[in-house]
Write an enzyme that holds these catalytic residues in place. Structure first.
Site, PDB file in Angstrom:
ATOM      1  CB  SER A  19      -0.911   0.019   1.222  1.00 52.37           C
ATOM      2  OG  SER A  19      -1.457   1.322   1.360  1.00 52.37           O
ATOM      3  CG  HIS A  44      -4.051  -1.398  -1.715  1.00 55.27           C
ATOM      4  ND1 HIS A  44      -5.186  -2.067  -2.113  1.00 55.27           N
ATOM      5  CD2 HIS A  44      -4.418  -0.648  -0.643  1.00 55.27           C
ATOM      6  CE1 HIS A  44      -6.199  -1.740  -1.317  1.00 55.27           C
ATOM      7  NE2 HIS A  44      -5.753  -0.871  -0.411  1.00 55.27           N
ATOM      8  CG  ASP A  46      -5.021   2.508   0.909  1.00 58.66           C
ATOM      9  OD1 ASP A  46      -6.044   1.809   0.787  1.00 58.66           O
ATOM     10  OD2 ASP A  46      -3.928   2.052   1.306  1.00 58.66           O
ATOM     11  CG  MET A  48      -8.054   7.508   2.625  1.00 61.33           C
ATOM     12  SD  MET A  48      -7.083   7.544   4.131  1.00 61.33           S
ATOM     13  CE  MET A  48      -6.484   5.847   4.156  1.00 61.33           C
ATOM     14  CG  HIS A  77      -9.282   0.632  -0.656  1.00 66.22           C
ATOM     15  ND1 HIS A  77      -8.724   0.379   0.590  1.00 66.22           N
ATOM     16  CD2 HIS A  77     -10.624   0.651  -0.460  1.00 66.22           C
ATOM     17  CE1 HIS A  77      -9.698   0.277   1.488  1.00 66.22           C
ATOM     18  NE2 HIS A  77     -10.859   0.447   0.880  1.00 66.22           N
ATOM     19  CG  MET A  79     -11.135   3.729   1.926  1.00 67.39           C
ATOM     20  SD  MET A  79      -9.633   3.659   2.912  1.00 67.39           S
ATOM     21  CE  MET A  79      -8.412   3.739   1.603  1.00 67.39           C
ATOM     22  CG  MET A 148     -12.038  -2.213   4.865  1.00 64.27           C
ATOM     23  SD  MET A 148     -10.501  -1.870   4.005  1.00 64.27           S
ATOM     24  CE  MET A 148      -9.494  -1.181   5.314  1.00 64.27           C
ATOM     25  CG  ASP A 183      -6.521  -2.552   2.960  1.00 67.40           C
ATOM     26  OD1 ASP A 183      -5.484  -2.339   3.603  1.00 67.40           O
ATOM     27  OD2 ASP A 183      -7.082  -1.698   2.245  1.00 67.40           O
TER      28      ASP A 183
END
Ligand code: DX5
Ligand code: ZN
Length: 235
Positions: A19, A44, A46, A48, A77, A79, A148, A183
């Site tokens: 990540s 990966h 992330d 947000m 991913h 979020m 998660m 994850d």
């Protein structure tokens, strides 16, 4: 999506997904090159938004900037709220795959169609206390389910072992063409549990980029997972 970045559908086996959240943001290009040369299977990413999760990370601009420097499969991913609204920007930035959270939408099938229509593969994610039943209606429609094992928003949190039950259930139900990703809190002490329960795609942030030798750390994690699969089986 180029051949070198295929999702590996129908190819069984373990995938290591470092990540980028835990990387040194002042040298993203070098950090990506290091884990790529060291055998990472996916990167990966992330994302947000400060709304769905109480943190803000990076967006399509950062992904676009590293895309030309890597052949890795980019596993986004999201979020974020309104994933369908932003999916195009992430695919255009170079994401091969887009995972969104079931908790942000009542119409997951529509979000899946939107992402697939953009040419990316699709994942659906469940938070630690969201049951598998919440994604029941779209289980057949996704390429990946992401479980998660921490509350999303931050790296470096403690693994929530209660989610292993959901991993086992999903492992029994998904087809060989579907990936089961886990994850949060994955490290030397937990990766074997995740692999034993049937997860095949392992996200690790701090346990890779937070170590002095990220490549050695990633290889040690891969070995621990492989050993767990060999001794317990993974369904
Ligand atoms: C958490 C992110 C994770 C995070 C994992 O919101 O989705 O991908 O980077 O970090 P570690 O591996 O440090 O728990
Ligand atoms: Zn993540």
């Amino acid at each position: 999506m180029s051949d070198g970045r295929q999702f590996g559908l129908k190819t069984p086996g373990l995938r290591m997904a470092p990540s980028l959240l835990a990387a040194d943001f002042s040298q993203l290009r070098e950090q990506v090159a290091m884990v790529e040369a060291g055998g990472a299977d996916l990167l990966h990413l992330d994302v947000m938004d400060g709304h769905f999760v109480p943190n803000i990370s990076f967006g399509p601009g950062v992904i676009e900037a590293i895309r030309p420097h890597s052949k890795l499969f980019f596993d986004a991913h999201l979020m974020i709220e309104e994933p369908a609204r932003y999916a195009e920007a992430f695919v255009k930035a170079g994401c091969d795959h887009v995972t969104f959270h079931i908790e942000v939408t009542d119409e997951p099938a529509k979000v899946i169609d939107t992402i697939r229509g953009l040419g990316a593969s699709v994942g659906i994610c469940i938070n630690p206390t969201t049951p598998v039943s919440a994604i029941e209606s779209v289980l057949d429609a996704v390429d990946m389910v992401l479980v998660m094992s921490v509350w999303p928003g931050f790296g470096g949190q403690e693994f929530i072992a209660d989610v292993l039950e959901k991993v086992s259930e999903l492992s029994d139900r998904l087809t060989p063409a579907q990936r089961l990703e886990i994850d949060g809190g994955i490290g030397p002490a937990t990766i074997g549990l995740a692999a034993g329960a049937g997860a095949d795609t392992m996200v690790a942030g701090s346990a890779i980029f937070g170590e002095n030798d990220p490549v050695a750390a990633m290889e040690a994690l891969r070995l621990a997972a492989t050993e767990a699969i060999a001794s317990h089986g993974n369904g």
